[in-house]
Design an enzyme around this catalytic site. Structure first.
Site, PDB file in Angstrom:
ATOM      1  CG  ASP A 123     -25.850  -9.663 -25.110  1.00  0.00           C
ATOM      2  OD1 ASP A 123     -26.462 -10.773 -25.550  1.00  0.00           O
ATOM      3  OD2 ASP A 123     -25.921  -9.438 -24.156  1.00  0.00           O
ATOM      4  CD  GLU A 150     -19.600 -13.488 -22.689  1.00  0.00           C
ATOM      5  OE1 GLU A 150     -20.046 -12.844 -21.926  1.00  0.00           O
ATOM      6  OE2 GLU A 150     -19.016 -14.677 -22.453  1.00  0.00           O
ATOM      7  CB  ILE A 169     -16.001 -11.967 -26.796  1.00  0.00           C
ATOM      8  CG1 ILE A 169     -15.513 -10.464 -27.229  1.00  0.00           C
ATOM      9  CG2 ILE A 169     -15.005 -12.795 -26.697  1.00  0.00           C
ATOM     10  CD1 ILE A 169     -14.111  -9.874 -26.340  1.00  0.00           C
ATOM     11  CG  ASP A 170     -21.584 -10.118 -23.409  1.00  0.00           C
ATOM     12  OD1 ASP A 170     -22.875 -10.553 -23.812  1.00  0.00           O
ATOM     13  OD2 ASP A 170     -21.707  -9.124 -22.586  1.00  0.00           O
ATOM     14  CE  LYS A 171     -23.291  -2.364 -24.718  1.00  0.00           C
ATOM     15  NZ  LYS A 171     -24.745  -1.693 -24.504  1.00  0.00           N
TER      16      LYS A 171
END
Length: 373
Positions: free
Chosen positions: A26, A28, A176-178
């Site tokens: 995940d 980012e 980008i993060d989850k």
């Protein structure tokens, strides 16, 4: 779009380099996103090697990669000779150290196209932009082999029958993060991918995020500078090394958009793109993102602990069960036309709902001394 130079080494001297250890599924791209390069292969040239053009040298060792693909990588600075970018005409010499670097780590899992609806605010023959919803993992990794943005992009770009040998990161340039929503640019051609990757590497991409953070800022705007690296105590978290002895240089510019007293709505413009950069920089400065569980924002940090306020915060967390971060705007030079392209996106529904609650709450308490709550 096939991953550049993604084949088995043809000689013992051409071995896959280790992927950087500080990667998570995940990660980012404010990520990571998002702006460093990762070694895919490296080679030390034989002592008996005769002078040979760099592109021809690589083509001879990368039989499954076309000369155009290798040329695009060299032109974009993704091929290093003795640590420096070189032209295709460079004459390779004995003991030269050659690296192929790309803006994403090597892939170890097979990808399956999936018919997943995507919000695509812009698309042309070279690239597309996706407005990623919160909760969607960008690319497959440990525990996330299906339902990712890359699975959806493979279907969108290649159809349901994409062949295994053509499955790569679907032109992914950054991440980008989850649980961060917002805009990502995806390359559709080799040339676009290489040129966009170079812009990220050179930090010329415009990236504007909106975040709701705990606390109130003394200044209306400012800059946070602090090296970011993997936490020496908690490997799932990033960490700011204040003395600059470790980590990577990171710069975040922020501007206050609205003050709610206990929380503040800010915009963040990234000068660099380190893993969890906004989240860890804000936490370091005492302003964790609202409901960011990893960096301590998922509890009451400002305000009273009285039941009415506590219930209000819990209701906000329920409305937005993730960190309050949205990649709102993305700007870059179009890789083919050279024109400047700037895309902006609306805040998602959960973000808007939480802000509306804070608007209502602060209007109700404007006439009350916060110390009396």
């Amino acid at each position: 779009m096939e991953q550049l130079l993604h084949e088995e080494p043809l000689r013992d001297e051409l071995m896959p380099a280790e992927v950087e250890a500080d990667l998570l599924p995940d990660e980012e791209g404010e990520d990571g996103e998002e702006g460093g390069l990762y070694e895919h292969f490296n080679v030390t040239v034989d002592k008996g090697q005769s002078l040979l053009r760099l592109d021809k040298f690589l083509k001879a060792r990368m039989e499954r990669s076309s000369r155009n693909r290798i040329q695009a990588a060299i032109d974009s600075g993704n091929v290093l000779v003795n640590g420096a970018t070189s032209k295709s005409s460079y004459k390779v010499k004995p003991l030269d150290y050659i690296q192929v670097v790309m803006p994403y780590p090597r892939r170890d899992v097979s990808l399956i196209p999936e018919d997943i609806p995507l919000e695509i605010p812009y698309e042309d023959e070279d690239l597309l932009l996706v407005n990623k919803p919160a909760g969607m993992v960008v690319h497959p990794g440990v525990g996330n082999h299906y339902g990712t943005l890359v699975n959806a992009l493979l279907y969108h770009l290649q159809g349901p029958d994409a062949k295994a040998e053509n499955e790569d990161r679907a032109g992914l340039v950054h991440r980008i993060d989850k649980d961060t929503s917002g805009l990502l640019v995806i390359a559709k051609t080799e040339e676009a991918h290489a040129r966009l990757a170079k812009q990220f590497f050179d930090h010329t991409i415009y990236r504007r995020y909106v975040a709701l953070v705990w606390g109130n800022f003394e200044e209306d705007e400012g800059t946070i500078i602090g090296n970011i690296g993997r936490s020496p105590r908690e490997r799932q978290k990033m960490y700011v090394f204040e003395d600059g002895s470790d980590g990577k240089h990171a710069v975040t510019h922020y501007k206050v958009l609205r003050r709610y007293g206990y929380v503040t709505l800010v915009e963040c413009r990234l000068e660099t793109g380190r893993t969890h950069q906004i989240r860890v920089h804000m936490s370091w400065k005492g302003h964790p993102l609202f409901n960011d569980a990893r960096y301590g924002g998922d509890r009451i940090l400002k305000g009273t602990t009285f039941s009415k306020y506590k219930q209000f915060i819990e209701n906000c967390f329920e409305l937005m069960p993730r960190q309050a971060l949205h990649a709102k705007a993305l700007g870059f030079t179009h890789p083919r036309t050279g024109k400047e392209l700037l895309l902006d996106s609306e805040l998602p529904a959960d973000f808007k709902a939480v802000l509306q609650k804070w608007d209502t709450y602060t209007a109700a308490v404007d006439t009350i001394d916060p110390d009396e709550l």
